[in-house]
Design a protein around this motif. Structure first.
Motif, PDB file in Angstrom:
ATOM      1  N   SER A 118       0.816  -1.210   0.000  1.00  0.00           N
ATOM      2  CA  SER A 118       0.000   0.000   0.000  1.00  0.00           C
ATOM      3  C   SER A 118       0.854   1.267   0.000  1.00  0.00           C
ATOM      4  CB  SER A 118      -0.905  -0.024   1.235  1.00  0.00           C
ATOM      5  OG  SER A 118      -1.272   1.265   1.598  1.00  0.00           O
ATOM      6  N   HIS A 119       2.046   1.166   0.593  1.00  0.00           N
ATOM      7  CA  HIS A 119       2.837   2.382   0.821  1.00  0.00           C
ATOM      8  C   HIS A 119       3.933   2.634  -0.213  1.00  0.00           C
ATOM      9  CE1 HIS A 119       4.472   5.650   3.206  1.00  0.00           C
ATOM     10  NE2 HIS A 119       5.680   5.139   3.072  1.00  0.00           N
ATOM     11  N   THR A 120       4.613   1.568  -0.612  1.00  0.00           N
ATOM     12  CA  THR A 120       5.795   1.753  -1.440  1.00  0.00           C
ATOM     13  C   THR A 120       5.413   1.881  -2.908  1.00  0.00           C
ATOM     14  OG1 THR A 120       6.870   0.319   0.141  1.00  0.00           O
ATOM     15  CG2 THR A 120       8.149   0.929  -1.786  1.00  0.00           C
TER      16      THR A 120
ATOM     17  N   VAL B 185       4.415   9.902  -4.790  1.00  0.00           N
ATOM     18  CA  VAL B 185       4.714  10.207  -3.400  1.00  0.00           C
ATOM     19  C   VAL B 185       4.090   9.145  -2.491  1.00  0.00           C
ATOM     20  CG1 VAL B 185       4.346  11.915  -1.591  1.00  0.00           C
ATOM     21  CG2 VAL B 185       4.744  12.646  -3.946  1.00  0.00           C
ATOM     22  N   HIS B 186       4.823   8.742  -1.468  1.00  0.00           N
ATOM     23  CA  HIS B 186       4.286   7.773  -0.513  1.00  0.00           C
ATOM     24  C   HIS B 186       3.098   8.387   0.224  1.00  0.00           C
ATOM     25  CE1 HIS B 186       8.289   5.344  -0.034  1.00  0.00           C
ATOM     26  NE2 HIS B 186       7.800   5.331  -1.263  1.00  0.00           N
ATOM     27  N   PRO B 187       2.053   7.597   0.425  1.00  0.00           N
ATOM     28  CA  PRO B 187       0.926   8.135   1.198  1.00  0.00           C
ATOM     29  C   PRO B 187       1.301   8.295   2.665  1.00  0.00           C
ATOM     30  CG  PRO B 187       0.558   5.813   0.684  1.00  0.00           C
ATOM     31  CD  PRO B 187       1.815   6.216  -0.046  1.00  0.00           C
TER      32      PRO B 187
ATOM     33  N   LYS C 186       8.874   4.991  10.114  1.00  0.00           N
ATOM     34  CA  LYS C 186      10.156   4.319   9.907  1.00  0.00           C
ATOM     35  C   LYS C 186      10.592   4.281   8.446  1.00  0.00           C
ATOM     36  CE  LYS C 186       9.978   1.264  13.901  1.00  0.00           C
ATOM     37  NZ  LYS C 186       9.370  -0.003  14.311  1.00  0.00           N
ATOM     38  N   CYS C 187       9.719   4.705   7.534  1.00  0.00           N
ATOM     39  CA  CYS C 187      10.042   4.628   6.108  1.00  0.00           C
ATOM     40  C   CYS C 187      11.163   5.628   5.783  1.00  0.00           C
ATOM     41  CB  CYS C 187       8.812   4.932   5.269  1.00  0.00           C
ATOM     42  SG  CYS C 187       9.195   5.102   3.518  1.00  0.00           S
ATOM     43  N   LEU C 188      12.258   5.122   5.259  1.00  0.00           N
ATOM     44  CA  LEU C 188      13.425   5.973   4.998  1.00  0.00           C
ATOM     45  C   LEU C 188      13.121   7.036   3.941  1.00  0.00           C
ATOM     46  CD1 LEU C 188      16.340   3.383   5.096  1.00  0.00           C
ATOM     47  CD2 LEU C 188      15.623   5.006   6.862  1.00  0.00           C
ATOM     48  N   THR C 189      12.359   6.649   2.922  1.00  0.00           N
ATOM     49  CA  THR C 189      12.012   7.607   1.881  1.00  0.00           C
ATOM     50  C   THR C 189      11.205   8.758   2.459  1.00  0.00           C
ATOM     51  OG1 THR C 189      11.923   5.754   0.355  1.00  0.00           O
ATOM     52  CG2 THR C 189      10.983   7.834  -0.408  1.00  0.00           C
ATOM     53  N   CYS C 190      10.247   8.419   3.323  1.00  0.00           N
ATOM     54  CA  CYS C 190       9.417   9.461   3.932  1.00  0.00           C
ATOM     55  C   CYS C 190      10.250  10.349   4.854  1.00  0.00           C
ATOM     56  CB  CYS C 190       8.262   8.847   4.712  1.00  0.00           C
ATOM     57  SG  CYS C 190       6.986   8.182   3.640  1.00  0.00           S
ATOM     58  N   GLN C 191      11.194   9.733   5.578  1.00  0.00           N
ATOM     59  CA  GLN C 191      12.052  10.527   6.467  1.00  0.00           C
ATOM     60  C   GLN C 191      12.851  11.541   5.659  1.00  0.00           C
ATOM     61  OE1 GLN C 191      14.484   7.863   8.755  1.00  0.00           O
ATOM     62  NE2 GLN C 191      12.735   7.069   9.887  1.00  0.00           N
TER      63      GLN C 191
HETATM   64 ZN   LIG Z   1       7.390   6.216   2.648  1.00  0.00          ZN
END
Ligand SMILES: [Zn+2]
Length: 152
Positions: free
Chosen positions: A51-53, A58-60, A88-93
């Protein structure tokens, strides 16, 4: 279905002891219309990854993701798990960090157009003529001209 809690719940459904849950035609336990996900980190992780990746968009955020997932799935503590997963998602961070630039950011970026404008102009007038003035103007918005006595 190996999750003992889900097996217990399924047995209660089959015994007619609960109406919150049901067992569907492929023997999957459901909470309302939602599929009950076993307490298995791998399975939950896979669902959240799915669902996220999204490599092309853009990540939700966790709220959006929870809205999407809760239409199909259910497990105890789902909302918290999703919030934790997104945190914890590195991309989102990374995306978040780019929006919250440290205080020193302006000073650092300020030097870039300074070098572009004056370094280049001194070294190579030809390149200066070819430079994209609009791009440079966009860059120098952040420059504190007063910091450089000779420019102000
Ligand atoms: Zn993300």
């Amino acid at each position: 279905m190996q999750d003992p809690e889900l097996v217990k719940t399924r047995d209660r459904v089959l015994a007619g002891k609960t109406s919150d849950f049901s067992v569907d035609e492929i023997r999957m336990l459901r909470f309302g219309n939602r599929v009950c996900v076993p307490m298995d980190d791998c399975i939950k992780r896979e669902i959240m990854d799915e669902s996220h990746t999204t490599p092309y968009s853009v990540h939700p955020g966790s709220t959006k993701m929870y809205q999407d997932l809760k239409a199909m799935f259910w497990w105890p503590g789902m909302k918290n798990d999703i919030a934790e997963y997104v945190a914890k998602c590195l991309t989102c961070q990374q995306v978040k960090a780019e929006h919250q630039r440290p205080a020193g950011y302006q000073a650092t970026i300020g030097m870039v157009p300074y070098e572009l404008l004056y370094g280049r102009k001194c070294r190579s007038p030809v390149h200066w003529d070819e430079a994209n003035i609009i791009d440079l103007n966009a860059l120098i918005i952040d420059v504190q001209l007063d910091d450089y006595g000779e420019i102000a």
